[in-house]
Structure formats: structure tokens, C-alpha cells
Write a protein that holds these residues in place. Sequence first.
Motif, PDB file in Angstrom:
ATOM      1  N   MET A   1      72.202  74.522   1.406  1.00  0.00           N
ATOM      2  CA  MET A   1      73.308  74.496   2.338  1.00  0.00           C
ATOM      3  C   MET A   1      74.300  73.433   1.859  1.00  0.00           C
ATOM      4  N   THR A   2      75.564  73.809   1.835  1.00  0.00           N
ATOM      5  CA  THR A   2      76.587  72.850   1.435  1.00  0.00           C
ATOM      6  C   THR A   2      76.879  71.894   2.592  1.00  0.00           C
ATOM      7  N   SER A   3      77.499  70.790   2.261  1.00  0.00           N
ATOM      8  CA  SER A   3      77.809  69.816   3.314  1.00  0.00           C
ATOM      9  C   SER A   3      78.826  70.386   4.301  1.00  0.00           C
ATOM     10  N   ARG A   4      79.709  71.236   3.819  1.00  0.00           N
ATOM     11  CA  ARG A   4      80.702  71.849   4.703  1.00  0.00           C
ATOM     12  C   ARG A   4      80.020  72.801   5.697  1.00  0.00           C
ATOM     13  N   THR A   5      79.073  73.577   5.217  1.00  0.00           N
ATOM     14  CA  THR A   5      78.340  74.490   6.102  1.00  0.00           C
ATOM     15  C   THR A   5      77.546  73.690   7.132  1.00  0.00           C
ATOM     16  N   GLY A   6      76.883  72.645   6.669  1.00  0.00           N
ATOM     17  CA  GLY A   6      76.132  71.783   7.582  1.00  0.00           C
ATOM     18  C   GLY A   6      77.030  71.156   8.630  1.00  0.00           C
ATOM     19  N   PHE A   7      78.228  70.754   8.209  1.00  0.00           N
ATOM     20  CA  PHE A   7      79.178  70.168   9.145  1.00  0.00           C
ATOM     21  C   PHE A   7      79.556  71.175  10.226  1.00  0.00           C
ATOM     22  N   PHE A   8      79.847  72.412   9.828  1.00  0.00           N
ATOM     23  CA  PHE A   8      80.242  73.423  10.815  1.00  0.00           C
ATOM     24  C   PHE A   8      79.099  73.769  11.755  1.00  0.00           C
ATOM     25  N   ILE A   9      77.891  73.819  11.235  1.00  0.00           N
ATOM     26  CA  ILE A   9      76.733  74.102  12.095  1.00  0.00           C
ATOM     27  C   ILE A   9      76.547  72.972  13.101  1.00  0.00           C
ATOM     28  N   LEU A  10      76.574  71.736  12.632  1.00  0.00           N
ATOM     29  CA  LEU A  10      76.405  70.598  13.535  1.00  0.00           C
ATOM     30  C   LEU A  10      77.562  70.474  14.522  1.00  0.00           C
ATOM     31  N   SER A  11      78.764  70.825  14.089  1.00  0.00           N
ATOM     32  CA  SER A  11      79.917  70.799  15.005  1.00  0.00           C
ATOM     33  C   SER A  11      79.736  71.826  16.112  1.00  0.00           C
ATOM     34  N   GLY A  12      79.263  73.000  15.736  1.00  0.00           N
ATOM     35  CA  GLY A  12      79.006  74.031  16.740  1.00  0.00           C
ATOM     36  C   GLY A  12      77.935  73.602  17.727  1.00  0.00           C
ATOM     37  N   VAL A  13      76.888  72.977  17.212  1.00  0.00           N
ATOM     38  CA  VAL A  13      75.822  72.487  18.090  1.00  0.00           C
ATOM     39  C   VAL A  13      76.365  71.405  19.020  1.00  0.00           C
ATOM     40  N   LEU A  14      77.178  70.502  18.482  1.00  0.00           N
ATOM     41  CA  LEU A  14      77.773  69.447  19.311  1.00  0.00           C
ATOM     42  C   LEU A  14      78.612  70.050  20.438  1.00  0.00           C
ATOM     43  N   LEU A  15      79.423  71.031  20.110  1.00  0.00           N
ATOM     44  CA  LEU A  15      80.267  71.644  21.132  1.00  0.00           C
ATOM     45  C   LEU A  15      79.434  72.393  22.172  1.00  0.00           C
ATOM     46  N   LEU A  16      78.379  73.059  21.732  1.00  0.00           N
ATOM     47  CA  LEU A  16      77.499  73.761  22.665  1.00  0.00           C
ATOM     48  C   LEU A  16      76.797  72.776  23.600  1.00  0.00           C
ATOM     49  N   VAL A  17      76.263  71.711  23.031  1.00  0.00           N
ATOM     50  CA  VAL A  17      75.595  70.688  23.840  1.00  0.00           C
ATOM     51  C   VAL A  17      76.598  70.025  24.790  1.00  0.00           C
ATOM     52  N   SER A  18      77.830  69.842  24.330  1.00  0.00           N
ATOM     53  CA  SER A  18      78.862  69.265  25.197  1.00  0.00           C
ATOM     54  C   SER A  18      79.131  70.155  26.400  1.00  0.00           C
ATOM     55  N   LEU A  19      79.221  71.456  26.159  1.00  0.00           N
ATOM     56  CA  LEU A  19      79.443  72.386  27.273  1.00  0.00           C
ATOM     57  C   LEU A  19      78.280  72.364  28.262  1.00  0.00           C
ATOM     58  N   ILE A  20      77.065  72.331  27.746  1.00  0.00           N
ATOM     59  CA  ILE A  20      75.891  72.263  28.614  1.00  0.00           C
ATOM     60  C   ILE A  20      75.898  70.962  29.414  1.00  0.00           C
ATOM     61  N   CYS A  21      76.215  69.868  28.735  1.00  0.00           N
ATOM     62  CA  CYS A  21      76.245  68.554  29.392  1.00  0.00           C
ATOM     63  C   CYS A  21      77.304  68.523  30.499  1.00  0.00           C
ATOM     64  N   ILE A  22      78.458  69.088  30.228  1.00  0.00           N
ATOM     65  CA  ILE A  22      79.518  69.132  31.241  1.00  0.00           C
ATOM     66  C   ILE A  22      79.087  69.999  32.427  1.00  0.00           C
ATOM     67  N   GLY A  23      78.449  71.127  32.132  1.00  0.00           N
ATOM     68  CA  GLY A  23      77.955  71.986  33.214  1.00  0.00           C
ATOM     69  C   GLY A  23      76.943  71.274  34.093  1.00  0.00           C
ATOM     70  N   GLU A  24      76.054  70.538  33.456  1.00  0.00           N
ATOM     71  CA  GLU A  24      75.063  69.772  34.221  1.00  0.00           C
ATOM     72  C   GLU A  24      75.747  68.657  35.017  1.00  0.00           C
ATOM     73  N   GLY A  25      76.774  68.051  34.425  1.00  0.00           N
ATOM     74  CA  GLY A  25      77.511  67.009  35.122  1.00  0.00           C
ATOM     75  C   GLY A  25      78.186  67.541  36.378  1.00  0.00           C
ATOM     76  N   VAL A  26      78.746  68.736  36.282  1.00  0.00           N
ATOM     77  CA  VAL A  26      79.382  69.359  37.451  1.00  0.00           C
ATOM     78  C   VAL A  26      78.345  69.588  38.552  1.00  0.00           C
ATOM     79  N   GLN A  27      77.183  70.069  38.153  1.00  0.00           N
ATOM     80  CA  GLN A  27      76.122  70.313  39.146  1.00  0.00           C
ATOM     81  C   GLN A  27      75.651  69.011  39.795  1.00  0.00           C
TER      82      GLN A  27
END
Length: 151
Positions: A1-27
Motif C-alpha cells: 500500500m502506498t502512503s497516499r492510499t494509506g492516507f486516504f483510507i485513514l482520512s475516510g476512517v477519521l471522517l466516519l468516526v467523526s460522524l459517529i462521534c457527533i451523532g453520539e454527542g447529539v444523543q
Amino acid sequence: MTSRTGFFILSGVLLLVSLICIGEGVQLIATGKPLGIGIGLCAFVIPAIGVWFLRQTVRFGRASEQLARELEAEGGLPVDELKRTSGGRIDRASADAVFARRQAEAEATPGDWRVWFRLAVAYADAGDVPRARKTMQHAIKLHATGSTLGV
């Protein structure tokens, strides 16, 4: 895996976790309990910090790529002159010799972003990533200010 691919995967995970965290915060805020509200508000701060770091990383990457393209167009990219072991690892003595030369160049012309870019590459080759990043940030700053004189 290239560093660019790893960056995009981790960025996607960060954004997904952020959305989950915000949803939990609202609750948690919706519970109306003081502790729930406090934790819910913290749940908004954590993703904001993560997204800020992601933004800074993207800006750093784009700026350093711009410098690399400009330096390549000028024919000034550092040549890979490092000796390598049979396993492909960089020889430490070779990296140290190149680093010493690059450091001397930076000391001789401290206001030229090009020498700082090459020094950052030498730091990275020597395995000192934190200093490589700091030095690249200095090169980016010099480039942005258009500095060619001593700092």
C-alpha cells in the motif's frame, strides 16, 4: 500500500468516526442531563481537532509537492546518491555524509528555500522524520515569503 492510499483510507476512517462521534454527542446532549450535555459537547470538540489535523496534513502535503514540482522544473531536486544495503535499506554512513553536505548548504544560504527542501529530504533519508517535517515547513515558509536572502 502506498502512503497516499494509506492516507486516504485513514482520512475516510477519521471522517466516519467523526460522524459517529457527533451523532453520539447529539444523543448525549438530548438526554438533558448535565453530565450527558458536557460529554456530548466534548464529542463535538474531538472530531473538530481531528479534522483540523487532517486539514493541516493536506496543506503540508500540497505545499511540499508544489515545492518539489518547482524544484524539479529547475533541475534542482536532490539526486539519490545514497548507498543501500543488500536488503535495500539506506546505509547510515552514506545518509550522514549527504546530510552533512546539505546542512552546510543550508548554513551557507539560510534564506533559500531550495537548500532547506534538500535538507528536509536528507533528514528524512537519515530517519529523522520530525526534523524533516519541521525543516520542510521552514522551506515552505521561505517559499511563501519569497525569501532568497539570509533569515
